[in-house]
Design an enzyme around this catalytic site. Structure first.
Site, short mmCIF file in Angstrom:
data_model
loop_
_atom_site.label_atom_id
_atom_site.label_comp_id
_atom_site.label_asym_id
_atom_site.label_seq_id
_atom_site.Cartn_x
_atom_site.Cartn_y
_atom_site.Cartn_z
N SER A 176 5.46 -2.08 4.32
CA SER A 176 5.31 -1.06 3.22
C SER A 176 6.02 0.04 3.52
O SER A 176 6.17 0.71 4.63
CB SER A 176 3.74 -0.71 3.29
OG SER A 176 3.47 0.35 2.14
N TYR A 189 -4.37 2.24 6.37
CA TYR A 189 -3.30 1.20 5.92
C TYR A 189 -1.85 1.37 6.56
O TYR A 189 -1.15 0.74 6.86
CB TYR A 189 -3.26 1.22 4.28
CG TYR A 189 -2.06 0.41 3.66
CD1 TYR A 189 -2.42 -0.95 3.66
CD2 TYR A 189 -1.19 0.80 3.18
CE1 TYR A 189 -1.54 -1.71 3.09
CE2 TYR A 189 -0.34 0.09 2.45
CZ TYR A 189 -0.52 -1.35 2.33
OH TYR A 189 0.49 -2.08 1.80
#
Length: 310
Positions: A176, A189
């Site tokens: 990501s 995250y």
């Protein structure tokens, strides 16, 4: 960073904070050419095409399901390893929790016993998070890292012996942009995806002599059910209330304007056919520009800009 560069960066919509609009999403996809496209004829009827056995983790929904369907469309044998069954009868499903090594070993052993090979692994199983670190439940913290990091590492560890024995293999881990631009109220995250990026780079070096090619792909928001499935704190201290609400609203809005999961799936399919893939592949023109300007910036400048947005 010079004033001129800062002015250029300021004009680039930030894919991490909800400033992308729908027209930009489409133009970005059209301009992006980091991977040489296969023409449709070659993808379906190319000479010398060999059917592959592809394993997709987290293939019950979102990017995982779109990816499984894309590979299946082009005649690959696809297996979905997920706790939930996907809505596609053409894809074989084996109920698997990637945080349980025994289930991963059992699933991959069944696939290899039946097919005699495992050619491609797409690690897309993952879970999101929003909230303060202070308010995070310890069980949620463990679940995020067990799924995103330990689960990815576990599936890789189990599949490598099969690929080593057959003398070839492809592993693609889903990272990501948050792994490079850690965001407040997504700290857990962001940290987990940064770990996936570094894990992939180290693993790639380990297995390169075995003809196993490992890559990590980075992108920002995608329109999936990831938004509603994100882990959220049950309660955060009221001192964070305004900033937390503003930040969550920004990245959830951005996700609704994000890339189509089919676009991601198609790029993953093309990547799996690339002869010599890079260690890290960035999807999206805006994301590539962000990383380029990051290399020209100081850490202090980057953190200041992120804080300004949130």
């Amino acid at each position: 960073m010079s004033k001129e560069i800062e002015e250029v960066v300021e004009t680039i919509p930030n894919p991490l904070v909800g400033e992308i609009t729908e027209p930009l999403v489409h133009s970005e996809h059209l301009l992006d050419s980091d991977l040489p496209a296969l023409i449709e004829e070659d993808e379906i009827h190319g000479s010398g095409w060999n059917k592959r056995v592809v394993v997709v983790t987290g293939g019950a929904s979102g990017i995982g399901l779109a990816t499984a369907r894309k590979f299946n469309l082009y005649a690959d044998v696809v297996y979905n390893l997920d706790k939930d069954r996907q809505d596609d009868d053409n894809i074989s499903w084996i109920k698997t929790d990637v945080t349980r090594p025994s289930e991963v070993r059992s699933a991959l052993a069944k696939i290899h016993e039946k097919e005699g090979q495992i050619d491609v692994l797409i690690n897309s199983a993952g879970v999101g998070f929003s909230g303060t670190v202070e308010g995070a439940d310890p069980d949620d913290i463990a679940h995020i890292f067990n799924t995103n990091v330990v689960g990815t590492a576990t599936v890789c560890a189990v599949v490598i012996p099969y690929m080593r024995a057959q003398g070839r293999g492809r592993i693609i881990n889903i990272g990501s942009m948050a792994g490079h631009f850690p965001l407040p109220f997504q700290a857990l995250y962001s940290a987990s995806k940064a770990a996936v990026i570094n894990f992939t780079q180290a693993l790639r070096t380990e297995v390169a002599p075995l003809n196993i090619k490992v890559s990590c792909v980075l992108f920002s928001e995608v329109r999936t059910n990831f938004t509603e499935n994100r882990i959220k704190n049950r309660e955060d201290d009221k001192s964070y209330k305004y900033r937390l609400a503003k930040s969550v609203a920004k990245f959830e809005f951005s996700e609704q304007l994000g890339a189509d999961p089919d676009w991601i799936a198609h790029k993953l399919f093309k990547l799996s056919n690339k002869e010599n893939p890079k260690a890290t592949i960035v999807f999206g023109l805006m994301n590539k520009l962000r990383l380029f300007f990051k290399r020209l910036s100081s850490e202090k400048c980057i953190n200041k800009r992120i804080a300004k947005k949130y």
